[in-house]
Design a protein around this motif. Structure first.
Motif, PDB file in Angstrom:
ATOM      1  N   MET A 184       0.800  -1.221   0.000  1.00 13.43           N
ATOM      2  CA  MET A 184       0.000   0.000   0.000  1.00 13.43           C
ATOM      3  C   MET A 184       0.837   1.277   0.000  1.00 13.43           C
ATOM      4  SD  MET A 184      -3.002  -1.150  -0.203  1.00 13.43           S
ATOM      5  CE  MET A 184      -3.907   0.384   0.020  1.00 13.43           C
ATOM      6  N   LEU A 185       2.160   1.149   0.214  1.00 16.11           N
ATOM      7  CA  LEU A 185       3.012   2.328   0.295  1.00 16.11           C
ATOM      8  C   LEU A 185       2.923   3.215  -0.950  1.00 16.11           C
ATOM      9  CD1 LEU A 185       5.180   4.044   1.683  1.00 16.11           C
ATOM     10  CD2 LEU A 185       6.914   2.494   0.724  1.00 16.11           C
ATOM     11  N   PRO A 186       3.098   2.664  -2.183  1.00 19.70           N
ATOM     12  CA  PRO A 186       3.013   3.548  -3.353  1.00 19.70           C
ATOM     13  C   PRO A 186       1.630   4.162  -3.529  1.00 19.70           C
ATOM     14  CG  PRO A 186       3.116   1.247  -4.036  1.00 19.70           C
ATOM     15  CD  PRO A 186       3.408   1.276  -2.566  1.00 19.70           C
ATOM     16  N   VAL A 187       0.595   3.400  -3.184  1.00 23.08           N
ATOM     17  CA  VAL A 187      -0.767   3.929  -3.281  1.00 23.08           C
ATOM     18  C   VAL A 187      -0.933   5.115  -2.336  1.00 23.08           C
ATOM     19  CG1 VAL A 187      -3.223   3.401  -2.995  1.00 23.08           C
ATOM     20  CG2 VAL A 187      -1.672   1.674  -3.928  1.00 23.08           C
ATOM     21  N   ALA A 188      -0.441   4.961  -1.090  1.00 23.93           N
ATOM     22  CA  ALA A 188      -0.551   6.041  -0.104  1.00 23.93           C
ATOM     23  C   ALA A 188       0.236   7.272  -0.546  1.00 23.93           C
ATOM     24  CB  ALA A 188      -0.041   5.546   1.250  1.00 23.93           C
ATOM     25  N   MET A 189       1.410   7.061  -1.138  1.00 22.17           N
ATOM     26  CA  MET A 189       2.226   8.193  -1.578  1.00 22.17           C
ATOM     27  C   MET A 189       1.554   8.958  -2.721  1.00 22.17           C
ATOM     28  SD  MET A 189       6.030   6.436  -1.339  1.00 22.17           S
ATOM     29  CE  MET A 189       6.926   7.873  -1.945  1.00 22.17           C
ATOM     30  N   MET A 190       0.982   8.209  -3.663  1.00 21.38           N
ATOM     31  CA  MET A 190       0.331   8.875  -4.789  1.00 21.38           C
ATOM     32  C   MET A 190      -0.953   9.574  -4.357  1.00 21.38           C
ATOM     33  SD  MET A 190       1.040   6.398  -8.101  1.00 21.38           S
ATOM     34  CE  MET A 190       0.811   4.795  -7.325  1.00 21.38           C
ATOM     35  N   LEU A 191      -1.694   8.967  -3.446  1.00 20.74           N
ATOM     36  CA  LEU A 191      -2.912   9.599  -2.935  1.00 20.74           C
ATOM     37  C   LEU A 191      -2.588  10.845  -2.120  1.00 20.74           C
ATOM     38  CD1 LEU A 191      -5.168   6.578  -1.882  1.00 20.74           C
ATOM     39  CD2 LEU A 191      -5.508   8.145  -3.792  1.00 20.74           C
ATOM     40  N   SER A 192      -1.460  10.820  -1.394  1.00 17.67           N
ATOM     41  CA  SER A 192      -1.079  11.989  -0.604  1.00 17.67           C
ATOM     42  C   SER A 192      -0.820  13.189  -1.511  1.00 17.67           C
ATOM     43  CB  SER A 192       0.162  11.682   0.240  1.00 17.67           C
ATOM     44  OG  SER A 192       1.311  11.496  -0.577  1.00 17.67           O
ATOM     45  N   LYS A 193      -0.223  12.933  -2.657  1.00 18.28           N
ATOM     46  CA  LYS A 193       0.010  14.020  -3.619  1.00 18.28           C
ATOM     47  C   LYS A 193      -1.317  14.598  -4.106  1.00 18.28           C
ATOM     48  CE  LYS A 193       1.861  15.032  -8.213  1.00 18.28           C
ATOM     49  NZ  LYS A 193       0.589  15.663  -8.626  1.00 18.28           N
ATOM     50  N   ALA A 194      -2.278  13.719  -4.415  1.00 19.32           N
ATOM     51  CA  ALA A 194      -3.585  14.195  -4.878  1.00 19.32           C
ATOM     52  C   ALA A 194      -4.265  15.038  -3.806  1.00 19.32           C
ATOM     53  CB  ALA A 194      -4.462  13.009  -5.265  1.00 19.32           C
ATOM     54  N   LEU A 195      -4.151  14.608  -2.550  1.00 16.93           N
ATOM     55  CA  LEU A 195      -4.775  15.341  -1.447  1.00 16.93           C
ATOM     56  C   LEU A 195      -4.128  16.716  -1.271  1.00 16.93           C
ATOM     57  CD1 LEU A 195      -6.800  15.305   0.876  1.00 16.93           C
ATOM     58  CD2 LEU A 195      -5.025  14.265   2.318  1.00 16.93           C
ATOM     59  N   VAL A 196      -2.805  16.763  -1.320  1.00 12.79           N
ATOM     60  CA  VAL A 196      -2.094  18.046  -1.180  1.00 12.79           C
ATOM     61  C   VAL A 196      -2.434  18.975  -2.343  1.00 12.79           C
ATOM     62  CG1 VAL A 196       0.187  19.131  -1.193  1.00 12.79           C
ATOM     63  CG2 VAL A 196      -0.222  17.110   0.229  1.00 12.79           C
ATOM     64  N   ASP A 197      -2.550  18.421  -3.550  1.00 14.09           N
ATOM     65  CA  ASP A 197      -2.916  19.243  -4.712  1.00 14.09           C
ATOM     66  C   ASP A 197      -4.265  19.925  -4.501  1.00 14.09           C
ATOM     67  OD1 ASP A 197      -0.606  18.591  -6.003  1.00 14.09           O
ATOM     68  OD2 ASP A 197      -1.503  17.076  -7.304  1.00 14.09           O
TER      69      ASP A 197
ATOM     70  N   VAL B 254       7.150  19.477  -2.744  1.00 16.10           N
ATOM     71  CA  VAL B 254       7.692  18.262  -2.119  1.00 16.10           C
ATOM     72  C   VAL B 254       6.823  17.057  -2.462  1.00 16.10           C
ATOM     73  CG1 VAL B 254       8.111  17.088   0.068  1.00 16.10           C
ATOM     74  CG2 VAL B 254       8.894  19.455  -0.259  1.00 16.10           C
ATOM     75  N   PHE B 255       5.513  17.216  -2.325  1.00 11.90           N
ATOM     76  CA  PHE B 255       4.620  16.087  -2.582  1.00 11.90           C
ATOM     77  C   PHE B 255       4.485  15.781  -4.067  1.00 11.90           C
ATOM     78  CE2 PHE B 255       3.496  16.510   1.834  1.00 11.90           C
ATOM     79  CZ  PHE B 255       3.115  15.211   2.197  1.00 11.90           C
ATOM     80  N   ASP B 256       4.783  16.750  -4.936  1.00 12.22           N
ATOM     81  CA  ASP B 256       4.837  16.455  -6.368  1.00 12.22           C
ATOM     82  C   ASP B 256       5.931  15.439  -6.664  1.00 12.22           C
ATOM     83  OD1 ASP B 256       2.751  18.071  -7.077  1.00 12.22           O
ATOM     84  OD2 ASP B 256       3.986  19.780  -7.670  1.00 12.22           O
ATOM     85  N   VAL B 257       7.009  15.507  -5.885  1.00 10.38           N
ATOM     86  CA  VAL B 257       8.099  14.535  -6.028  1.00 10.38           C
ATOM     87  C   VAL B 257       7.756  13.236  -5.308  1.00 10.38           C
ATOM     88  CG1 VAL B 257      10.531  14.058  -5.518  1.00 10.38           C
ATOM     89  CG2 VAL B 257       9.835  16.340  -6.286  1.00 10.38           C
ATOM     90  N   VAL B 258       7.348  13.359  -4.043  1.00 11.92           N
ATOM     91  CA  VAL B 258       7.056  12.167  -3.233  1.00 11.92           C
ATOM     92  C   VAL B 258       5.945  11.322  -3.862  1.00 11.92           C
ATOM     93  CG1 VAL B 258       6.131  11.395  -1.004  1.00 11.92           C
ATOM     94  CG2 VAL B 258       7.851  13.218  -1.089  1.00 11.92           C
ATOM     95  N   GLY B 259       4.930  12.010  -4.406  1.00 12.90           N
ATOM     96  CA  GLY B 259       3.784  11.295  -4.945  1.00 12.90           C
ATOM     97  C   GLY B 259       3.867  10.958  -6.412  1.00 12.90           C
ATOM     98  N   SER B 260       4.993  11.248  -7.055  1.00 13.55           N
ATOM     99  CA  SER B 260       5.132  10.857  -8.464  1.00 13.55           C
ATOM    100  C   SER B 260       5.208   9.334  -8.538  1.00 13.55           C
ATOM    101  CB  SER B 260       6.391  11.477  -9.068  1.00 13.55           C
ATOM    102  OG  SER B 260       7.559  10.927  -8.486  1.00 13.55           O
ATOM    103  N   PRO B 261       4.607   8.725  -9.566  1.00 15.24           N
ATOM    104  CA  PRO B 261       4.589   7.257  -9.626  1.00 15.24           C
ATOM    105  C   PRO B 261       5.970   6.626  -9.626  1.00 15.24           C
ATOM    106  CG  PRO B 261       3.823   8.246 -11.685  1.00 15.24           C
ATOM    107  CD  PRO B 261       3.885   9.335 -10.678  1.00 15.24           C
ATOM    108  N   LEU B 262       6.959   7.289 -10.263  1.00 20.55           N
ATOM    109  CA  LEU B 262       8.312   6.745 -10.290  1.00 20.55           C
ATOM    110  C   LEU B 262       8.882   6.646  -8.883  1.00 20.55           C
ATOM    111  CD1 LEU B 262      10.935   5.871 -11.676  1.00 20.55           C
ATOM    112  CD2 LEU B 262      11.505   8.296 -11.958  1.00 20.55           C
ATOM    113  N   ILE B 263       8.798   7.739  -8.117  1.00 20.75           N
ATOM    114  CA  ILE B 263       9.346   7.741  -6.764  1.00 20.75           C
ATOM    115  C   ILE B 263       8.554   6.806  -5.859  1.00 20.75           C
ATOM    116  CG2 ILE B 263       9.792   9.175  -4.744  1.00 20.75           C
ATOM    117  CD1 ILE B 263      11.700   9.654  -7.074  1.00 20.75           C
ATOM    118  N   ALA B 264       7.228   6.803  -6.003  1.00 19.02           N
ATOM    119  CA  ALA B 264       6.385   5.955  -5.145  1.00 19.02           C
ATOM    120  C   ALA B 264       6.699   4.474  -5.344  1.00 19.02           C
ATOM    121  CB  ALA B 264       4.916   6.236  -5.428  1.00 19.02           C
TER     122      ALA B 264
END
Length: 465
Positions: free
Chosen positions: A255-268, A281-291
């Motif tokens: 669930m880690l990548p899912v949580a990271m990508m969802l966090s970016k959507a929430l911050v947006d 920061v969350f644009d980087v953290v929540g990018s699919p590559l980094i997640a």
């Protein structure tokens, strides 16, 4: 906007490579798809080769110079692989770590130990949905169907009552949820927001998988009453049972990548300021590559180490995880090449011009396009990528939310009525020991329910958000 997105927008904006009218372009599209279908179904040609030849045939029928048709195909192949290739590779590595470490078995056994009787179909759909997040559909089938057969045999359950929910969970994830190849490619093509598409995809997936899985399985079990074939039931070695990662840490890793990508959507949504430090920061953290990269690195420690994997064993798992995806990458890339040939030939603009005076909603049109390509080619991924290319002009005036819903409408249409030209059809048939008619009554009908319900939920959401 990324450099890749700018380049793709520029590529989409160039003059068409042909001056053909709407009638000729329509015939060219039908001819190109017909060539692909004939090569795949009649001559059993690999989908990569069929898509390559079909793309060139499309250009030829549209009256495009051969060199320009080749350039369009190769540009589309390259941009698609560049956009989603690394993500597919990372997803494959995570799936391999999950399978080899025993983490998948741990999830399965833990949930099954707490389920029984009427709750078992719901447990199976939960297992398939969780495990299906990082795994390709075919890998998920190979991993889960032996478990389905064991549960049906040992618990004396109806095979269809247990199997259909598991298949529904896998198929819904494959059609609607990134980082699966089809949704990722569609997101890249129509310039949708990945985090928002993921969040809305989960919202669409929940009612869809319930109706197509546990609820439909009641009818499927009545229509097709077959026992689990003994020849397909595996015997898992007992020595592996003591070397599994824990249930909680395994689920957390998945669930880690899912949580990271969802966090970016929430911050947006909350911040809504591209220059703000938090959003950057969350644009980087929540990018699919980094997640996904983070999930793979974490998985080496949370999955590989508890299973007793040495550094060499982890490295070997990574290598083995990458080997089977060569064909998938080529098919996805060739689908992108076909998509770009459609765009450069002016087909996307043609559809936009023809449909602008129609009363049919754009989301329904995109769903119908994906359905037609799915029925013709048998591949959900090819249908998603090709339909996204055709429907991309429809997204020009859409809001961010409706662009995400466009991706989901295409994804829902891409799984409509799997039949004999779909590799998944034969995989299910052989694993479950069914004949063609039984497979149609169960698997094909289930896929159609997913497509119709998923498309319906997308249309309903478009009216309220």
């Amino acid at each position: 906007m990324t450099r890749l997105s700018v380049e793709m927008l520029a590529a989409d904006a160039v003059e068409p490579i042909t001056s053909a009218g709407h009638a000729q372009l329509g015939i060219a599209v039908l001819a190109g798809i017909a060539v692909i279908v004939l090569l795949i179904t009649r001559f059993r040609l690999h989908a990569f080769l069929a898509l390559t030849i079909g793309s060139l045939a499309l250009g030829a029928f549209a009256g495009a110079p051969l060199d320009k048709a080749i350039a369009s195909f190769t540009a589309g192949l390259g941009s698609t692989v560049a956009g989603v290739g690394v993500l597919i590779a990372l997803g494959a590595i995570l799936g391999k770590l999950l399978a080899d470490s025993g983490g998948a078995d741990q999830i399965v056994d833990t949930i099954l130990a707490k389920a029984g009787g009427r709750s078992m179909p719901w447990a199976m759909v939960l297992i398939a949905s969780v495990i299906g997040l990082p795994l390709f559909f075919e890998v998920g089938i190979v991993l889960l169907i032996p478990v389905v057969l064991m549960v049906a045999k040992r618990g004396n359950y109806s095979l269809m009552r247990i199997g259909v929910p598991a298949l529904a969970g896998l198929s819904v994830m494959h059609a609607l949820i990134p980082p699966h190849p089809g949704p990722l490619a569609a997101i890249d093509t129509v310039k949708a927001n990945l985090g928002l598409t993921l969040a809305l995809g989960i919202l669409v997936a929940v009612p869809t998988v319930i109706i197509a899985g546990p609820l439909f399985s009641r009818f499927a079990a009545r229509w097709v009453d077959v026992p689990a074939p003994d020849r397909m039931i595996p015997q898992r070695p007992s020595e592996d049972l003591e070397k599994r990662p824990g249930f909680g840490v395994t689920v957390a890793t998945i669930m880690l990548p899912v949580a990271m990508m969802l966090s970016k959507a929430l911050v947006d949504i909350v911040v809504d300021d591209p220059t703000h430090l938090v959003q950057r920061v969350f644009d980087v953290v929540g990018s699919p590559l980094i997640a996904l990269l983070a999930a793979v690195i974490v998985g080496m420690f949370t999955l590989g180490r508890p299973a007793g994997f040495s550094k060499e064993r982890i490295s070997g798992a990574v290598e083995k995880g990458l080997m089977p995806i060569a064909g998938i990458l080529l098919i996805v890339g060739a689908g992108g090449g076909f998509k770009q040939t459609l765009i450069d030939s002016g087909v996307g603009q043609m559809i936009l011009e023809i449909s602008k005076d129609w009363s049919i909603p754009a989301l329904l049109l995109a769903w119908l396009i994906a359905v037609a390509i799915r029925l013709a080619t048998g591949s959900a991924t090819v249908a998603t990528i090709s339909a996204a290319g055709l429907a991309a002009p429809l997204a020009a005036d859409m809001s961010t939310t409706h662009t995400a819903l466009l991706v989901l409408a295409i994804g829902a249409g891409s799984v409509f009525f799997s039949h004999v030209n779909d590799a998944g059809f034969w995989l299910v048939k052989e694993y479950f020991g069914l004949d063609v008619g039984q497979t149609v009554k169960t698997w094909s009908v289930m896929e159609t329910i997913i497509s119709v319900v998923g498309g319906g939920v997308v249309l309903l959401l478009s009216l309220v958000i």
